[in-house]
Write a protein that holds these residues in place. Structure first.
Motif, PDB file in Angstrom:
ATOM      1  N   ASP A  62     -48.739 -17.305  28.222  1.00  0.00           N
ATOM      2  CA  ASP A  62     -48.492 -17.620  26.829  1.00  0.00           C
ATOM      3  C   ASP A  62     -49.475 -16.792  26.008  1.00  0.00           C
ATOM      4  N   ALA A  63     -48.988 -15.925  25.130  1.00  0.00           N
ATOM      5  CA  ALA A  63     -49.853 -15.003  24.392  1.00  0.00           C
ATOM      6  C   ALA A  63     -50.715 -15.699  23.345  1.00  0.00           C
ATOM      7  N   ILE A  64     -50.329 -16.890  22.932  1.00  0.00           N
ATOM      8  CA  ILE A  64     -51.104 -17.623  21.926  1.00  0.00           C
ATOM      9  C   ILE A  64     -52.212 -18.456  22.575  1.00  0.00           C
ATOM     10  N   THR A  65     -51.875 -19.197  23.628  1.00  0.00           N
ATOM     11  CA  THR A  65     -52.846 -20.102  24.249  1.00  0.00           C
ATOM     12  C   THR A  65     -53.593 -19.471  25.424  1.00  0.00           C
ATOM     13  N   GLY A  66     -53.021 -18.406  26.006  1.00  0.00           N
ATOM     14  CA  GLY A  66     -53.616 -17.791  27.188  1.00  0.00           C
ATOM     15  C   GLY A  66     -53.285 -18.521  28.482  1.00  0.00           C
ATOM     16  N   THR A  67     -52.404 -19.484  28.424  1.00  0.00           N
ATOM     17  CA  THR A  67     -52.028 -20.275  29.591  1.00  0.00           C
ATOM     18  C   THR A  67     -51.157 -19.466  30.542  1.00  0.00           C
ATOM     19  N   SER A  68     -51.460 -19.553  31.835  1.00  0.00           N
ATOM     20  CA  SER A  68     -50.630 -18.920  32.858  1.00  0.00           C
ATOM     21  C   SER A  68     -49.331 -19.699  32.986  1.00  0.00           C
ATOM     22  N   SER A 121     -43.785  -9.869  24.971  1.00  0.00           N
ATOM     23  CA  SER A 121     -42.358 -10.075  24.759  1.00  0.00           C
ATOM     24  C   SER A 121     -42.145 -10.538  23.321  1.00  0.00           C
ATOM     25  N   GLU A 122     -40.909 -10.502  22.873  1.00  0.00           N
ATOM     26  CA  GLU A 122     -40.587 -10.927  21.506  1.00  0.00           C
ATOM     27  C   GLU A 122     -40.873 -12.409  21.273  1.00  0.00           C
ATOM     28  N   ASP A 123     -40.813 -13.210  22.337  1.00  0.00           N
ATOM     29  CA  ASP A 123     -41.042 -14.650  22.189  1.00  0.00           C
ATOM     30  C   ASP A 123     -42.493 -15.035  22.481  1.00  0.00           C
ATOM     31  N   LEU A 124     -43.409 -14.068  22.324  1.00  0.00           N
ATOM     32  CA  LEU A 124     -44.860 -14.286  22.404  1.00  0.00           C
ATOM     33  C   LEU A 124     -45.337 -14.676  23.793  1.00  0.00           C
ATOM     34  N   ARG A 125     -44.674 -14.140  24.788  1.00  0.00           N
ATOM     35  CA  ARG A 125     -45.196 -14.211  26.144  1.00  0.00           C
ATOM     36  C   ARG A 125     -45.788 -12.853  26.480  1.00  0.00           C
ATOM     37  N   LEU A 126     -46.590 -12.839  27.499  1.00  0.00           N
ATOM     38  CA  LEU A 126     -47.254 -11.633  27.950  1.00  0.00           C
ATOM     39  C   LEU A 126     -46.971 -11.490  29.435  1.00  0.00           C
ATOM     40  N   VAL A 127     -46.630 -10.277  29.867  1.00  0.00           N
ATOM     41  CA  VAL A 127     -46.403 -10.018  31.289  1.00  0.00           C
ATOM     42  C   VAL A 127     -47.412  -8.973  31.731  1.00  0.00           C
TER      43      VAL A 127
END
Length: 112
Positions: free
Chosen positions: A86-92, A68-74
């Motif tokens: 979270d695309a930076i930390t890898g946190t679910s 996503s634009e706000d650096l989340r991953l789905v």
């Protein structure tokens, strides 16, 4: 493998032992995400190809991924769940499970 479209030269080789189902690239955070038949989501650094995170949580093939634009991953999976990371930390961050989720669909999300 990541190829330069103009020169057709290999830029990066990302090693997987199983079939890759999908990938996405975020230029905003220099990340590449791949989903694989081994149920693991891998986040790679787009400049050097090093694995930054291996995301676990899906119980079946992970078939789709999108930044996503706000650096989340789905991600979506044959286990009929959508997961947000979270695309930076890898946190679910969140898991949504439903029998109406198609594992064959690519989802596009807009967070607000």
């Amino acid at each position: 493998r990541l190829w330069h479209l103009d020169t057709q030269k290999l830029i990066l080789k990302l090693n997987h032992k199983e079939k890759v189902w999908s990938c996405d690239i975020s230029l905003k955070c220099n990340r590449i995400v791949t989903t694989c038949a081994d149920n693991i989501i891998r986040i790679w650094h787009s400049e050097n190809g090093k694995i930054l995170h291996k995301l676990l949580g899906h119980t079946q093939f992970v078939t789709s991924c999108i930044f996503s634009e706000d650096l989340r991953l789905v991600t979506s999976s044959f286990d009929r769940s959508l997961r947000t990371w979270d695309a930076i930390t890898g946190t679910s961050l969140y898991t949504y499970e439903s029998t109406s989720i198609s594992p064959y669909s690519r989802y596009d999300f807009h967070f607000s």
